[in-house]
Design an enzyme around this catalytic site. Structure first.
Site, PDB file in Angstrom:
ATOM      1  N   TYR A 126      13.607  16.737  14.628  1.00 39.02           N
ATOM      2  CA  TYR A 126      14.489  16.737  13.455  1.00 39.02           C
ATOM      3  C   TYR A 126      13.847  17.404  12.248  1.00 39.02           C
ATOM      4  O   TYR A 126      14.452  17.501  11.186  1.00 39.02           O
ATOM      5  CB  TYR A 126      14.908  15.298  13.098  1.00 39.02           C
ATOM      6  CG  TYR A 126      15.869  14.687  14.086  1.00 39.02           C
ATOM      7  CD1 TYR A 126      15.857  15.060  15.426  1.00 39.02           C
ATOM      8  CD2 TYR A 126      16.795  13.739  13.687  1.00 39.02           C
ATOM      9  CE1 TYR A 126      16.735  14.507  16.338  1.00 39.02           C
ATOM     10  CE2 TYR A 126      17.682  13.179  14.597  1.00 39.02           C
ATOM     11  CZ  TYR A 126      17.642  13.567  15.925  1.00 39.02           C
ATOM     12  OH  TYR A 126      18.524  13.009  16.819  1.00 39.02           O
ATOM     13  N   ASP A 238      21.655   3.778  19.075  1.00 34.87           N
ATOM     14  CA  ASP A 238      23.098   3.681  19.334  1.00 34.87           C
ATOM     15  C   ASP A 238      23.341   2.782  20.536  1.00 34.87           C
ATOM     16  O   ASP A 238      24.266   1.969  20.548  1.00 34.87           O
ATOM     17  CB  ASP A 238      23.698   5.076  19.602  1.00 34.87           C
ATOM     18  CG  ASP A 238      24.244   5.713  18.326  1.00 34.87           C
ATOM     19  OD1 ASP A 238      23.730   5.390  17.239  1.00 34.87           O
ATOM     20  OD2 ASP A 238      25.178   6.537  18.419  1.00 34.87           O
TER      21      ASP A 238
END
Ligand code: NAI
Ligand code: MG
Length: 331
Positions: A126, A238
């Site tokens: 990222y 998640d």
């Protein structure tokens, strides 16, 4: 008592709805806060073309904490808000820990979970390393590197060990893919083993990320604290949300434990355009995020009371404001 100065970034969709309820809950604890609203998110971008101007970023830095809702509207192209707002804040304010607690009673997936994921929040894939060569030709090449510094990895792992040490089970699992990612994984494993020597009272384990996905579904009680890199952390949190009560209850904190910039507390969920404006969003993820904020501000009693009130009303259904009212009445 001086009031804590909180920057409020309601954002888009259900963001402002759940943040308003979370702030009411914080005020109901008696903790003094002073809030300043920041208009950031998809709506502002579509109106003005601005995402997060540098002067506003510097202003945010000076607050005691930032409480967020969610940003994103269907008309904003992917990446604009993620890179321009969320990642920009994480990098500029050095929010190097992304902490996500998962706590739920018995549910249709398992007998209950109680674990935390510590995700490295400023490096890995990222970090924005990479680029295009020969873009838009048949010979196009895209690279996206994974940046892993010994400093960045070690401070994340040390934070995770300290957290594990403060809990009853005192157990920390490193999740990575060391068998295939033999450079990044090797650095992570060596840093983990080195820091572990400083915490002889914390038990440790290592799981490959694919195996961890199986365990999170089949037997999440294996986990107390998990530490992992940015991408793996994004994905397994998640999954953690899905096996522990759903997205409406998944909270997160983007922390700068060195306190050189304001930490940012926000639900894991997005702006939920499908239910925005209907007053039916579950405010619990925002409320638990606010409890994490109270904890980080040193208001541990108030944080514990909020968490307890959320747990006591776990079966309460109703509108956003009804759930907020129920939680405040328990406080
Ligand atoms: P989402 O989390 O907004 O919604 C996914 C599903 O979960 C929807 O059916 C929604 O109704 C439901 N949901 C989410 N939060 C809920 C709550 N509190 N109570 C009840 N139901 C809830 O994810 P989606 O649809 O992928 O993204 C919508 C927008 O949000 C996009 O623009 C996306 O970029 C943005 N987003 C922003 C994030 C952030 O600000 N950190 C994180 C994730 C998405
Ligand atoms: Mg995510």
């Amino acid at each position: 008592m001086t009031a804590h100065r909180i920057a409020v970034v309601g954002g888009d969709g259900i963001g402002p709805e759940v943040v308003a309820v979370a702030l009411d809950v914080v005020r109901a604890t008696g903790v003094a806060i002073e809030t300043v609203e920041f208009d950031l998110g998809g709506a502002r971008y579509l109106r003005t073309g601005e995402v997060l101007p540098d002067d506003e970023l510097e202003e945010l830095r000076g607050f005691d904490a930032i409480l967020g809702g969610a940003v994103g509207t269907p008309d904003v192209p992917p990446g604009v808000l993620e890179r321009g707002l969320l990642l920009k804040m994480r990098f500029a304010l050095d929010l190097y820990i992304n902490l996500r607690p998962f706590l739920a009673g018995p549910n249709r997936h398992n007998d209950g979970v109680d674990f935390l994921v510590v995700r490295e929040n400023t490096e890995g894939t990222y970090a924005g390393e990479g680029g295009f060569l020969r873009k838009d030709t048949a010979h196009e090449i895209a690279t996206q590197g994974s940046v892993n510094t010994r400093m960045g990895v070690e401070r994340c792992i040390r934070y995770a060990f300290e957290l594990a040490q403060s809990r009853d089970r005192r157990h920390l699992t490193l999740v990575h893919k060391t068998n295939v990612l033999t450079f990044a994984g090797d650095l992570w494993q060596r840093a983990f083993d080195a820091v572990a020597l400083e915490f002889p009272d914390v038990g440790t384990a290592y799981h490959h990320v694919d195996a961890a996905c199986i365990y999170l579904v089949e037997d999440p009680s294996r986990y107390d604290v998990i530490v992992t890199d940015n991408l793996f952390g994004d994905i397994i949190t998640d999954l953690g949300g899905a096996v522990s009560g759903g997205i409406g209850r998944a909270a997160s904190a983007n922390l700068n434990p060195a306190r050189t910039g304001a930490s940012f507390f926000e639900p894991v969920h997005g702006s939920a355009p499908d239910i925005a404006g209907k007053g039916i969003a579950d405010p619990r993820a925002a409320i638990i995020s606010a409890a994490m904020m109270l904890e980080f501000l040193g208001e541990s009693d108030a944080a514990a009371r909020v968490r307890k009130a959320v747990n006591a009303t776990t079966d309460t259904t109703g509108s956003t404001s009804q759930i907020g009212d129920a939680i405040r009445s328990v406080l």
